[in-house]
Scaffold this active site. Structure first.
Site, PDB file in Angstrom:
ATOM      1  N   SER B  17       2.185   6.381   6.079  1.00  0.00           N
ATOM      2  CA  SER B  17       2.789   7.274   5.089  1.00  0.00           C
ATOM      3  C   SER B  17       3.770   8.268   5.683  1.00  0.00           C
ATOM      4  CB  SER B  17       1.691   8.025   4.330  1.00  0.00           C
ATOM      5  OG  SER B  17       0.877   8.721   5.251  1.00  0.00           O
ATOM      6  N   HIS B  56       0.222  14.998   7.021  1.00  0.00           N
ATOM      7  CA  HIS B  56       1.411  14.980   6.162  1.00  0.00           C
ATOM      8  C   HIS B  56       2.207  16.254   6.336  1.00  0.00           C
ATOM      9  CE1 HIS B  56      -0.085  11.772   3.067  1.00  0.00           C
ATOM     10  NE2 HIS B  56       0.376  11.248   4.174  1.00  0.00           N
ATOM     11  N   ASP B  83       0.785  14.882  -2.477  1.00  0.00           N
ATOM     12  CA  ASP B  83      -0.597  14.535  -2.174  1.00  0.00           C
ATOM     13  C   ASP B  83      -1.612  14.988  -3.202  1.00  0.00           C
ATOM     14  OD1 ASP B  83      -0.440  14.993   1.441  1.00  0.00           O
ATOM     15  OD2 ASP B  83       0.278  13.414   0.099  1.00  0.00           O
TER      16      ASP B  83
END
Lengths: 161, 140
Positions: B17, B56, B83
């Site tokens: 990701s 992230h 998210d």
């Protein structure tokens, strides 16, 4: 002392140590780069500005972004992650930062560009805000670097439209 | 652990990701400080009910003065959506207490050894078997 096992072990340890040393030196060489990026952002238009049912305001604006980030690239740079963030103050929160647009620049050749983009965020009427272009240098190996250029003096419209 | 201030100073990237910046198998070095979180930082955080921490980028910060309380939103570079759907039920924002470190440096490919040993335990057992044999049969 001369068995295959001992020799293989010594060789592997030595190889890994040299590899780690090379990664550190590669990362260290980035310290000798003194970048001089230039960025200009113009807000062309506030497309719409409305109050949402659950209390937040929503705004859409079109920006023109011109930048020259070629000097940020070194031989150890894998890519540049850049994004434009709007910063503003509200009565409850002393600092709000919202990312409006982001892009990945994979090579030096793509680092000089201009872009027109339409975005949205949640803001309040008449608010002053700063637009900041952030860049994150992601190296091929080693330490990651980040920096930014702040452009202030933008203001949201006083009335909803 | 003492130097970096984080409880797990090195993590392996498990998903795609954050591509093309971080690929599966890369290793990230983490550092934790009391400095407030800002957009653009790459953070590793835990969510209740998920055993594996997520790596992230922070895309929104709403900070309340100097008390250190803030609402944070994160998103993977390669993901289309933020998210929010990963956070615990009913939670719209991440809290600074859930973040276990910021990524400050990385090395590519080295984490593959960990991934292979976790996902194919047979290789881990074979490796332990071979090492065990070496210990037993060595003359030293």
């Amino acid at each position: 002392m001369h068995s295959f096992g001992y020799r293989a072990n010594a060789l592997l340890t030595y190889a890994l140590t040299i590899l780690a040393l090379m990664c550190t030196i590669a990362s260290f060489s980035d310290n000798f780069n003194f970048p001089s990026p230039s960025v200009e952002i113009q807000v062309l238009n506030f497309n719409w500005f409305q109050k949402q049912p659950h209390g937040n305001d929503e705004v859409s604006l079109t920006m023109n972004i011109t930048a020259d980030l070629q000097s940020l690239f070194t031989w150890n740079t894998k890519q540049l992650f850049i994004f434009v963030a709007a910063e503003y103050e509200t009565p409850q929160n002393s600092l709000n930062q919202v990312s409006l647009w982001d892009a990945i620049i994979p090579a030096k050749e793509h680092a000089k560009f201009w872009f027109q983009t339409a975005n949205k965020g949640s803001n309040l009427r008449g608010k002053e805000f700063n637009l900041t272009l952030h860049w994150h240098v992601m190296p091929k190996t080693g330490k990651m670097l980040a920096d930014k250029l702040v452009m202030s003096g933008f203001r949201l419209p006083e009335e909803y439209r | 652990m003492c130097l970096t201030g984080s409880e797990s100073p090195v993590v392996v990237v498990l998903s795609g990701s954050m591509e093309p910046g971080f690929k599966r198998g890369d290793i990230l070095f983490l550092h934790m400080s009391r400095a407030p979180f800002r957009t653009g930082e790459i953070v590793v955080y835990n969510v209740e009910g998920r055993p594996i921490p997520i790596v992230h980028r922070v895309i929104e910060v709403h900070e309340e003065g100097n008390k250190g309380n803030a609402d944070i939103l994160t998103k993977g570079d390669a993901n289309l959506l933020d998210d929010r759907s990963f956070y615990a039920n009913g939670q719209h924002w991440l809290k600074p207490q859930q973040i276990i470190g910021r990524a400050v440096a990385f090395v590519p490919y080295v984490g593959w050894a960990t991934i292979i040993m976790t996902e194919k335990p047979i290789i881990k057992y074979m490796l332990m078997g071979v090492l065990g044999l070496l210990v037993i049969t060595s003359k030293g």
